[in-house]
Design a protein around this motif. Structure first.
Motif, PDB file in Angstrom:
ATOM      1  N   PRO A   1       0.815  -1.232   0.000  1.00 25.80           N
ATOM      2  CA  PRO A   1       0.000   0.000   0.000  1.00 25.80           C
ATOM      3  C   PRO A   1       0.845   1.277   0.000  1.00 25.80           C
ATOM      4  N   LEU A   2       2.095   1.185  -0.414  1.00 28.03           N
ATOM      5  CA  LEU A   2       3.041   2.292  -0.296  1.00 28.03           C
ATOM      6  C   LEU A   2       2.620   3.487  -1.151  1.00 28.03           C
ATOM      7  N   LEU A   3       2.476   4.645  -0.512  1.00 21.32           N
ATOM      8  CA  LEU A   3       2.184   5.888  -1.224  1.00 21.32           C
ATOM      9  C   LEU A   3       3.467   6.607  -1.611  1.00 21.32           C
ATOM     10  N   SER A   4       4.327   6.812  -0.627  1.00 18.45           N
ATOM     11  CA  SER A   4       5.544   7.577  -0.891  1.00 18.45           C
ATOM     12  C   SER A   4       6.610   7.259   0.150  1.00 18.45           C
ATOM     13  N   VAL A   5       7.852   7.266  -0.301  1.00 16.42           N
ATOM     14  CA  VAL A   5       9.006   7.092   0.583  1.00 16.42           C
ATOM     15  C   VAL A   5       9.828   8.371   0.553  1.00 16.42           C
ATOM     16  N   VAL A   6      10.171   8.858   1.729  1.00 20.24           N
ATOM     17  CA  VAL A   6      11.117   9.963   1.850  1.00 20.24           C
ATOM     18  C   VAL A   6      12.468   9.340   2.176  1.00 20.24           C
ATOM     19  N   GLY A   7      13.379   9.410   1.229  1.00 19.50           N
ATOM     20  CA  GLY A   7      14.724   8.895   1.451  1.00 19.50           C
ATOM     21  C   GLY A   7      15.650  10.031   1.856  1.00 19.50           C
ATOM     22  N   ALA A   8      16.661   9.717   2.638  1.00 17.77           N
ATOM     23  CA  ALA A   8      17.592  10.753   3.088  1.00 17.77           C
ATOM     24  C   ALA A   8      19.011  10.220   3.061  1.00 17.77           C
ATOM     25  N   SER A   9      19.936  11.125   2.807  1.00 17.88           N
ATOM     26  CA  SER A   9      21.346  10.750   2.801  1.00 17.88           C
ATOM     27  C   SER A   9      22.193  11.995   3.011  1.00 17.88           C
ATOM     28  N   ASN A  10      23.357  11.797   3.615  1.00 20.69           N
ATOM     29  CA  ASN A  10      24.298  12.903   3.783  1.00 20.69           C
ATOM     30  C   ASN A  10      25.118  13.138   2.522  1.00 20.69           C
ATOM     31  N   GLU A  11      25.086  12.164   1.616  1.00 22.90           N
ATOM     32  CA  GLU A  11      25.904  12.261   0.408  1.00 22.90           C
ATOM     33  C   GLU A  11      25.230  11.529  -0.735  1.00 22.90           C
ATOM     34  N   LEU A  12      25.644  11.853  -1.939  1.00 21.66           N
ATOM     35  CA  LEU A  12      25.104  11.209  -3.132  1.00 21.66           C
ATOM     36  C   LEU A  12      25.765   9.852  -3.344  1.00 21.66           C
ATOM     37  N   PRO A  13      25.078   8.930  -4.030  1.00 21.34           N
ATOM     38  CA  PRO A  13      25.668   7.607  -4.269  1.00 21.34           C
ATOM     39  C   PRO A  13      26.854   7.697  -5.223  1.00 21.34           C
ATOM     40  N   GLU A  14      27.838   6.856  -4.991  1.00 22.82           N
ATOM     41  CA  GLU A  14      29.029   6.853  -5.840  1.00 22.82           C
ATOM     42  C   GLU A  14      29.146   5.585  -6.673  1.00 22.82           C
ATOM     43  N   SER A  15      28.658   4.464  -6.160  1.00 22.70           N
ATOM     44  CA  SER A  15      28.802   3.198  -6.880  1.00 22.70           C
ATOM     45  C   SER A  15      27.703   3.037  -7.922  1.00 22.70           C
ATOM     46  N   GLU A  16      28.016   2.313  -8.993  1.00 23.10           N
ATOM     47  CA  GLU A  16      27.078   2.094 -10.089  1.00 23.10           C
ATOM     48  C   GLU A  16      25.857   1.290  -9.647  1.00 23.10           C
ATOM     49  N   GLU A  17      26.046   0.376  -8.695  1.00 24.33           N
ATOM     50  CA  GLU A  17      24.934  -0.485  -8.285  1.00 24.33           C
ATOM     51  C   GLU A  17      23.820   0.292  -7.583  1.00 24.33           C
ATOM     52  N   LEU A  18      24.129   1.521  -7.141  1.00 22.29           N
ATOM     53  CA  LEU A  18      23.116   2.338  -6.470  1.00 22.29           C
ATOM     54  C   LEU A  18      22.411   3.306  -7.419  1.00 22.29           C
ATOM     55  N   SER A  19      22.834   3.343  -8.685  1.00 21.95           N
ATOM     56  CA  SER A  19      22.231   4.283  -9.636  1.00 21.95           C
ATOM     57  C   SER A  19      20.755   3.976  -9.872  1.00 21.95           C
ATOM     58  N   ALA A  20      20.388   2.685  -9.874  1.00 21.80           N
ATOM     59  CA  ALA A  20      18.977   2.323 -10.057  1.00 21.80           C
ATOM     60  C   ALA A  20      18.139   2.797  -8.876  1.00 21.80           C
ATOM     61  N   LEU A  21      18.689   2.705  -7.666  1.00 24.36           N
ATOM     62  CA  LEU A  21      17.978   3.186  -6.479  1.00 24.36           C
ATOM     63  C   LEU A  21      17.828   4.704  -6.535  1.00 24.36           C
ATOM     64  N   PHE A  22      18.870   5.397  -6.947  1.00 24.82           N
ATOM     65  CA  PHE A  22      18.837   6.853  -7.093  1.00 24.82           C
ATOM     66  C   PHE A  22      17.751   7.265  -8.081  1.00 24.82           C
ATOM     67  N   ASP A  23      17.579   6.484  -9.138  1.00 24.14           N
ATOM     68  CA  ASP A  23      16.608   6.805 -10.183  1.00 24.14           C
ATOM     69  C   ASP A  23      15.172   6.603  -9.716  1.00 24.14           C
ATOM     70  N   ARG A  24      14.959   5.830  -8.657  1.00 26.10           N
ATOM     71  CA  ARG A  24      13.601   5.578  -8.167  1.00 26.10           C
ATOM     72  C   ARG A  24      12.990   6.804  -7.495  1.00 26.10           C
ATOM     73  N   PHE A  25      13.810   7.777  -7.124  1.00 25.90           N
ATOM     74  CA  PHE A  25      13.306   8.972  -6.439  1.00 25.90           C
ATOM     75  C   PHE A  25      13.106  10.084  -7.470  1.00 25.90           C
ATOM     76  N   LEU A  26      11.840  10.407  -7.740  1.00 26.72           N
ATOM     77  CA  LEU A  26      11.555  11.412  -8.762  1.00 26.72           C
ATOM     78  C   LEU A  26      12.052  12.786  -8.342  1.00 26.72           C
ATOM     79  N   PHE A  27      11.737  13.181  -7.104  1.00 24.63           N
ATOM     80  CA  PHE A  27      12.178  14.484  -6.610  1.00 24.63           C
ATOM     81  C   PHE A  27      13.495  14.341  -5.858  1.00 24.63           C
ATOM     82  N   ARG A  28      14.370  15.312  -6.094  1.00 24.57           N
ATOM     83  CA  ARG A  28      15.648  15.363  -5.388  1.00 24.57           C
ATOM     84  C   ARG A  28      15.814  16.779  -4.855  1.00 24.57           C
TER      85      ARG A  28
END
Length: 408
Positions: free
Chosen positions: A144-171
């Motif tokens: 039933p997920l409406l929205s996730v607020v993700g948080a980080s102190n820094e941007l992802p550096e590894s390629e394997e996290l690029s797909a996760l980064f792309d899941r967040f429409l707003f930055r």
């Protein structure tokens, strides 16, 4: 469902969510729009800047729905997010998790340090964020997920996290409170417990998303997005096809909740918060948008026709009339030192007398995401503003004429 009442309710909720906040209004608005659009928002910034507060406030309008919050580390295990394995199910040779109270059952969630997620968590998280489904053993369950607020102190550096980064429409980059707002921060009262926010039902959110699908894109918006995609390619900003589709849906939701029948070019200012890969790219995207708007608004063919008509009408006037009607008019121009900005506020109405050096207009340069400053335009002499060519919140560029001033 009464659309007018729903739109008014949305406006009230937005104002309620922003109560008692300092320099976080834009972040709340973007998180609110992300939720209405069924999208996720990523907040980048140092610790202690109120990132978790955003998620908790968004959940205030869905109090009857489950909320999930977790801080991830490199050592986090799937059980922390998706629930423990069922012992009874294991006894029957079934690999099933008890998801009650965990992310697969939540409507609003906050995941801190999200890029610390390891490969054991990543695959299930990607499916949950995008498809709203969770593979629980051999059964794929709807979430039933409406929205996730993700948080980080820094941007992802590894390629394997690029797909996760792309899941967040707003930055959104969340900076510490500015020097101007620091005094307010010191005297701020903790009033979240007393905050009264109207409730928004899941049916109302679904109604908004369904009706937004009927909103059309204007030809101007389509042309802008085509040019923006080309610009992103030239500036090596990667934007996936999926992200472009999500951007379009978000723009439609924004237009629908504002009572519009089509998405206009002015709605597209939101796109700057959706396509950057590094915070410093926000201003570049915003600048491209401003330049495009300047070209789109000014129709050269129409201006030529207007000038021709005016010249003919002036030519018909008697010479004595032409000479007697000459007046000392000053053009109110944006200073050349300002590259781009908006009109923040007009201090004087048209045809109201004012004295020399009185402040006529305040200009805002920059954006809230990266900090901004203000400059003022003053009266050149005693007189009055006879015409304003730009109203408040309109985009402006250096040396642009925003009004006329008549000397008295």
């Amino acid at each position: 469902m009464n659309q007018k009442q729903l739109f008014e309710k949305i406006q009230r909720i937005q104002q309620q969510l922003m109560q008692g906040l300092i320099e976080r209004e834009q972040t709340i608005k973007l998180a609110f729009l992300a939720t209405l659009s069924g999208e996720h928002i990523l907040l980048i910034g140092p610790p202690g800047t109120g990132k978790s507060m955003v998620a908790r406030r968004i959940h205030l309008m869905f109090k009857q729905t489950p909320y999930f919050e977790r801080l991830l580390t490199r050592f986090s295990v799937p059980e922390e997010l998706f629930g423990p394995l069922s012992i009874k199910a294991l006894e029957q040779d079934q690999y099933t998790r008890l998801t009650q109270g965990y992310l697969p059952r939540a409507s609003i969630a906050f995941l801190d340090e999200i890029f610390k997620a390891n490969s054991a968590i990543l695959n299930a998280l990607l499916t949950l964020l995008n498809e709203r489904e969770f593979d629980n053993g051999i059964i794929r369950e709807k979430a039933p997920l409406l929205s996730v607020v993700g948080a980080s102190n820094e941007l992802p550096e590894s390629e394997e996290l690029s797909a996760l980064f792309d899941r967040f429409l707003f930055r959104q980059y969340v900076a510490p409170v500015s020097r101007q707002g620091f005094k307010q921060l010191l005297t701020l009262k903790n009033n979240d417990q007393d905050l009264n926010v109207e409730q928004l039902s899941l049916e109302e959110v679904q109604f908004i998303q369904n009706n937004a699908n009927h909103i059309e894109l204007s030809a101007e918006v389509v042309n802008f997005l085509v040019e923006l995609r080309k610009w992103c390619h030239e500036n090596q900003i990667q934007v996936s096809d999926r992200r472009w589709r999500k951007i379009v849906h978000m723009l439609k939701v924004s237009a629908f909740t504002n009572g519009q029948s089509t998405v206009s070019i002015w709605d597209c200012w939101l796109v700057q918060h959706c396509i950057w890969e590094k915070p410093e790219q926000v201003e570049l995207v915003a600048e491209m948008y401003e330049q495009y708007c300047g070209k789109a608004v000014i129709n050269v063919d129409n201006l030529v026709k207007v000038v021709e008509v005016l010249e003919k009408e002036v030519g018909k006037l008697p010479k004595s009339t032409q000479s007697n009607t000459q007046v000392d008019i000053h053009e109110l121009k944006v200073p050349k030192t300002i590259k781009a900005g908006v009109i923040n506020r007009w201090f004087k109405a048209e045809n109201v007398l004012c004295n020399q050096d009185e402040i006529l207009c305040e200009l805002r340069i920059g954006f809230e995401t990266t900090g901004f400053k203000t400059e003022v335009i003053r009266a050149p002499t005693n007189g009055k503003i006879t015409k304003k060519f730009k109203t408040e919140t309109h985009l402006i560029q250096n040396d642009e004429i925003i009004g006329e001033f008549l000397t008295q």
